[in-house]
Design an enzyme around this catalytic site. Structure first.
Site, PDB file in Angstrom:
ATOM      1  N   ASP A 247      -2.453   6.242  -3.238  1.00 18.42           N
ATOM      2  CA  ASP A 247      -1.299   5.690  -2.653  1.00 18.42           C
ATOM      3  C   ASP A 247      -0.787   4.416  -3.480  1.00 18.42           C
ATOM      4  O   ASP A 247      -1.293   4.383  -4.733  1.00 18.42           O
ATOM      5  CB  ASP A 247      -1.702   5.160  -1.466  1.00 18.42           C
ATOM      6  CG  ASP A 247      -2.637   3.986  -1.314  1.00 18.42           C
ATOM      7  OD1 ASP A 247      -3.409   4.003  -2.483  1.00 18.42           O
ATOM      8  OD2 ASP A 247      -2.689   3.141  -0.432  1.00 18.42           O
TER       9      ASP A 247
ATOM     10  N   SER B 127       0.878  -1.221  -0.060  1.00 19.02           N
ATOM     11  CA  SER B 127       0.121   0.065  -0.035  1.00 19.02           C
ATOM     12  C   SER B 127       0.955   1.177  -0.107  1.00 19.02           C
ATOM     13  O   SER B 127       1.679   1.590  -1.064  1.00 19.02           O
ATOM     14  CB  SER B 127      -0.764  -0.123   1.099  1.00 19.02           C
ATOM     15  OG  SER B 127      -1.775   0.949   1.020  1.00 19.02           O
TER      16      SER B 127
END
Length: 445
Positions: A241, A102
């Site tokens: 992200d 992530s």
């Protein structure tokens, strides 16, 4: 087994080359997951990844493990996490696996799982996988080994899905938008979505090289995006992200618009259209300003622990549709099965187009409380949070804040940090209170 040994709040994650993110463990994780999932039907698993260099290695290890358990692997290449959730559902696969850490730096990586319904794996499945990990690795007969293939049209399928969540009577013509893809999994997806809807796109963070993911770009560092939005005189900026399940936005003046503000805008627009179902789920990190703003609108609000899986659980429990974390995870259950940065951004843009208001003006109904978050690196044993000195310091600050502020101390579920959050009405006081607690935590090591 009732305690997770390997799974955290968002799958298995760590530094590449250090347990558990090693080729041998990931191979066995693939085998263990395959053993559990092979009992359910199609014996097909989708595997996607972000742009980290370690993704190639971990992809191969997972494939070997799944094959040994008799499952077929279908690879999508670099794809956003929510895309894998969507494709798992549409391909009727047993599960989806995402290789990603992530928002973490490139040297970290992780493994996330999605169920056949495109949601995070249920607890009992994760526990069953962990139970299999304790057993010796075996291999099915040669004729039963799983095969592997590549899905060539994955990106196009997901692009069309995202566009389909934007109102069909609207378009983005005349809007200049800066998009920051964090050199991550959205680099070849997001620009197409927004430009095909008519926007004039200025793209950054779209040149991944394996080690520049989240490096001074994306949701964790929006400074370059803020600067470019102002320079380009864009109407707004959008940052994702590394794996595309988070979104942070920037208004035309360069001001940050976080997950709480994004959620407020979407909730208010849903209420205006008359299709808001129930209330909003936030977390213990959600800014008090959103709680106050929603109360003024008469929209119910509740908090859960940090982690999108807990937001999802509460949404399902309450029968509500909208939940989010201030970090940018926004879950819209009437459109997706997990947090989706692109879809959330499109809903905000629908409000911009539908009202004719700027992003800055759309945020005006919500006054953010000053909130200071400090991350203290910690990898030792014990629990500093429960030490006497820290508890005394925390209680003293809470007494000073009264009902007009909050203190929150917690261990990160994804990184080796203790997070200290202090929130109140006066920014200078909040900063001072945070320093007091941080000092107490560091002194307790």
């Amino acid at each position: 087994m009732t305690e997770r040994k390997y799974f955290g709040t968002d799958g298995v994650r760590g530094k590449v080359g250090q347990f558990p993110i090693t080729p041998d463990f990931i191979l066995k994780l693939g085998w263990a997951a395959g053993r559990v999932l092979s009992q359910q039907g199609t014996k097909k698993v989708l595997i996607g990844k972000d742009t980290r260099i370690s993704g190639y290695m971990l992809e191969s290890a997972l494939e070997a493990g799944l094959s040994a358990a008799g499952l077929q692997a279908a690879f999508t290449g670099p794809m956003p996490t929510p895309a894998i959730a969507y494709l798992t559902l549409t391909f009727r696969a047993e599960a989806g696996i995402v290789i990603s850490a992530s928002h973490n730096p490139y040297y970290d990586n992780g493994i996330k799982f999605f169920s056949a319904e495109g949601t995070k794996l249920p607890d009992h499945i994760e526990l069953a996988i962990e139970a299999e990990l304790e057993k010796p690795l075996t291999c099915v007969e040669s004729a039963e080994l799983g095969k592997a293939k590549r899905i060539v049209d994955a990106a196009g399928r997901y692009i069309e899905f995202c566009k389909g969540t934007f109102p069909s009577e609207m378009n983005l013509k005349g809007l200049k938008i800066v998009i920051d893809c964090a050199n991550g999994a959205t680099y070849h997806i997001a620009p197409s979505v927004f430009s095909e809807l008519g926007a004039d796109i200025v793209a950054m963070g779209v040149e991944p090289n394996g080690i520049n993911i989240n490096d001074k770009v994306g949701t964790t560092d929006i400074r370059a995006l803020q600067k470019l939005v102002v320079e380009e005189e864009a109407v707004l900026g959008i940052a994702f992200d590394g794996d595309g399940d988070r979104v942070i936005m920037v208004d035309h003046e360069g001001n940050k618009v976080d997950g709480d503000q994004i959620t407020y805008i979407i909730a208010r627009e849903s209420m205006r259209r008359g299709d808001l179902k129930g209330g909003i789920v936030g977390t213990i990190m959600t800014n008090m300003g959103m709680e106050v703003a929603l109360r003024k609108l008469g929209i119910p609000f509740t908090r859960v622990k940090v982690g999108d899986r807990y937001v999802m659980q509460k949404l399902i429990e309450n029968g509500w549709r909208i939940g989010a974390e201030n970090s940018g995870h926004v879950i819209l259950l009437d459109k997706v099965t997990t947090g989706d940065g692109i879809v959330a951004a499109l809903q905000v843009l629908a409000s911009v187009v539908g009202t004719g208001m700027s992003l800055k003006d759309l945020c005006d109904g919500m006054s953010m409380f000053p909130q200071v978050l400090e991350n203290i690196r910690y990898s030792g044993s014990g629990d500093p949070i429960s030490s006497d000195a820290v508890m005394i310091a925390t209680a003293a600050v809470e007494a000073k804040l009264g009902e007009n502020g909050r203190v929150l101390l917690r261990k990160s579920g994804t990184e080796p940090f203790i997070r200290v959050m202090v929130e109140g009405e006066n920014e200078e006081e909040v900063q001072g209170y945070a320093c007091e607690i941080v000092g107490a935590v560091k002194a307790s090591f």
